[in-house]
Design an enzyme around this catalytic site. Structure first.
Site, PDB file in Angstrom:
ATOM      1  CE  LYS A 128      -2.307   1.662   3.599  1.00 39.75           C
ATOM      2  NZ  LYS A 128      -3.257   1.799   4.703  1.00 39.75           N
ATOM      3  CG  ASP A 146      -7.170   3.713   0.840  1.00 37.50           C
ATOM      4  OD1 ASP A 146      -8.126   3.227   0.189  1.00 37.50           O
ATOM      5  OD2 ASP A 146      -6.940   4.927   0.862  1.00 37.50           O
TER       6      ASP A 146
END
Ligand code: SF4
Length: 221
Positions: A128, A146
């Site tokens: 991420k 996310d």
């Protein structure tokens, strides 16, 4: 219900991308990092299980004490822990931030690397954060999976599982590479304003109006 073909799904993803672009033309990153890649790395690490607003607040003080990679590499750990305490999981986050700053200073001349492989070798950096850096700093294709991206992609029927790697891999061929980083920023703003976690506002959603969301009626219940 009949399964949507990949061709139709890709066309729908393009329409969703266009609708979000129209609603959020600027697509700014919610983390206020001032264009400094190292600061974005620090803020990305602090943002795990924490709000962007809190990270922005904490980092105003944090960066006044440790303004760059070299200063952070020499940080006193108890002081650093105290500064990031309110972001949660503070001991691990503080150690990661100091350790990757040491690594950047010693192995990368203080620069944040520009490949997924290199970024993943930094302590505490997962896909991420790596995608956040690749997209925002280096303008490479990047899906930042996310919480907003995962929730909304599943509601939109673009993804089936709430697993970050699945979401990243599924969205990558669906979203045009030039748009992918901005698309994810727009999902954050959209997730805060309209497609919220607990009570999505389907009645005023531009994607519902365009018939682009199969979950609209479900989310209205
Ligand atoms: S219609 Fe509802 S569930 Fe679908 S994207 Fe819009 S707000 Fe989210």
């Amino acid at each position: 219900m009949k399964k949507e073909s990949e061709k139709k799904k890709k066309a729908r993803a393009a329409a969703i991308t266009a609708a979000l672009r129209a609603r959020y033309p600027t697509a700014e990153c919610a983390l206020e990092y001032g264009g400094d890649p190292w600061r974005l790395l620090v803020m990305g690490r602090l943002s795990a299980q924490c709000t962007d607003a809190r990270v922005n607040t904490v980092c105003r003080t944090l960066f006044s004490v440790y303004p760059d990679c070299n200063a952070m590499a020499e940080a006193d750990l108890p002081t650093l822990e105290r500064l990031v305490y309110s972001c949660g999981v503070y001991k691990v986050k503080a150690a990661n931030i100091r350790d990757f700053s040491v690594m950047l200073r010693d192995c990368y001349a203080g620069c944040v690397p520009d490949t997924m492989e290199a970024l993943l070798t930094l302590p505490g950096v997962g896909r991420k954060i790596a995608n956040l850096i690749l997209g925002d700093v280096y303008h490479k294709p990047a899906i930042v999976a996310d919480t907003h991206c995962i929730r909304i992609s599943c509601r939109l029927g673009l993804c089936e599982k709430r697993d970050p790697v699945h979401v990243e891999k599924t969205l990558t061929p669906l979203i045009s590479p030039e748009e992918s980083a901005d698309f994810c920023h727009r999902l954050v703003w959209f997730g805060r304003e309209i497609c919220t976690a607990r009570a999505p506002r389907c009645g005023e959603c531009p994607l519902r109006a365009g018939g682009l969301c199969p979950s609209a009626h479900v989310a209205d219940d």
